[in-house]
Design an enzyme around this catalytic site. Structure first.
Site, mmCIF file in Angstrom:
data_model
loop_
_atom_site.group_PDB
_atom_site.id
_atom_site.type_symbol
_atom_site.label_atom_id
_atom_site.label_comp_id
_atom_site.label_asym_id
_atom_site.label_seq_id
_atom_site.Cartn_x
_atom_site.Cartn_y
_atom_site.Cartn_z
ATOM 1 N N GLY A 1 42.655 44.540 36.202
ATOM 2 C CA GLY A 1 42.863 43.797 37.429
ATOM 3 C C GLY A 1 44.178 44.182 38.076
ATOM 4 N N CYS A 2 44.288 43.936 39.374
ATOM 5 C CA CYS A 2 45.471 44.370 40.116
ATOM 6 C C CYS A 2 46.722 43.604 39.683
ATOM 7 C CB CYS A 2 45.241 44.241 41.612
ATOM 8 S SG CYS A 2 44.642 42.613 42.149
ATOM 9 N N TYR A 3 46.654 42.275 39.690
ATOM 10 C CA TYR A 3 47.813 41.493 39.247
ATOM 11 C C TYR A 3 48.143 41.797 37.787
ATOM 12 C CZ TYR A 3 47.305 38.379 43.335
ATOM 13 O OH TYR A 3 47.240 37.845 44.593
ATOM 14 N N ALA A 4 47.093 41.912 36.976
ATOM 15 C CA ALA A 4 47.308 42.164 35.551
ATOM 16 C C ALA A 4 48.021 43.486 35.322
ATOM 17 C CB ALA A 4 45.972 42.147 34.815
#
Length: 306
Positions: free
Chosen positions: A120-123
């Site tokens: 994921g992007c935030y991750a």
């Protein structure tokens, strides 16, 4: 001359699928299979494509991604490799996490894998900061950390994109205030956190780009490190990495989120006030690049030996 690898993007009409296709256009080492609009949900038609490609990229909602994986599994020896861009398999047993810079040997694990979960992007931003500092003993795995983030609206799906581009959306929004964001399990698993972080994401009125920040009270950390020790640990972890770089803080005390748009790059900076023993570590990336389609292309290259 080696024959080009055959790929199929299952869900190519979405934002991530379209960007993956765009990044692969014009390459001689890849050919893209396609399916007619009326057959997109036809299991028999999809099975025929799956049998005749080397790798399938899933750009689907979680439930649909699980259905496509089950379809691939039913093909036995004819099943293609799978790169899943959904949340469905990022922490699932038997799947390899697709953050090649995670630790020594992770890129080789992706090369050898038949099933890879695209991060994921935030991750990606959070793990990129947390994992090296936890591995170096500078952060405690059992402490509770606050993670703040702002993303461009393109990561929010078609409805959010339409709302922003029509001028109907708010200029800035905090969201997921039930504190159950879907990226938390992978942040914990691959950062090696045993305590759940406090994650506060937000979206701004810009299309692409992302900042993920980790504020730290230095005297509360193991060994009470200074900012130079944090930066040195990050530099050591990413020495030789192609796409992740540790940068000096920018002058002026400001940082904008869009400079890495349309790249697969990620930059990390450590800002600190040693008088007050406070620091903030910040990851900058394109939420559609290293946070989605850029990472997907990097992973499929590894998986196919391109």
């Amino acid at each position: 001359m080696t024959a080009p690898k055959r790929l199929f993007i299952d869900g190519e009409a979405g934002t991530t699928g379209l960007q993956i296709r765009e990044r692969l256009e014009g390459r001689a080492d890849v050919t893209l299979a396609s399916i007619s609009a009326e057959d997109r949900k036809n299991p028999a038609a999809k099975a025929e494509i799956f049998k005749n490609v080397d790798l399938v990229v899933l750009c689907l909602p979680d439930d649909a991604a699980k259905e496509s994986v089950a379809l691939a599994d039913s093909l036995g020896d004819k099943a293609p490799k799978i790169l899943d861009a959904s949340t469905a398999h990022r922490v699932a047993p038997g799947w390899t996490y697709g953050f090649a810079e995670l630790c020594a040997g992770q890129a080789d694990a992706i090369r050898a894998a038949k099933r890879v979960g695209n991060p994921g992007c935030y991750a990606t931003g959070a793990i990129a900061m947390l994992r090296p500092l936890i591995d170096a003993g500078l952060l405690a795995a059992d402490a509770t950390y606050a993670i703040n983030a702002v993303s461009g609206y393109s990561g929010g799906g078609k409805a959010m994109i339409a709302a922003y581009e029509s001028g109907e959306a708010a200029p800035f929004e905090l969201y997921a205030l039930g504190l159950e964001h879907k990226h938390i399990p992978e942040i914990m698993a691959y950062s090696r956190l045993s305590a759940r972080p406090l994650f506060a994401p937000s979206v701004g009125n810009f299309r692409q780009g992302m900042l993920v920040s980790l504020p730290l009270a230095l005297d509360a950390l193991p060994g009470k490190p200074d900012a130079a020790a944090l930066e040195a640990a990050l530099q050591k972890h990413y020495a030789g990495a192609t796409y992740v770089r540790v940068m000096a803080p920018e002058l002026g005390g400001k940082l904008e989120p869009q400079a890495l748009n349309n790249t697969n790059d990620l930059e990390i900076r450590v800002y600190a006030n040693e008088t007050h023993r406070h620091a903030v570590v910040i990851a900058k990336l394109d939420n559609l690049g290293k946070g989605a389609s850029g990472a997907a292309v990097q992973n499929l290259e590894l998986m196919l030996g391109l």
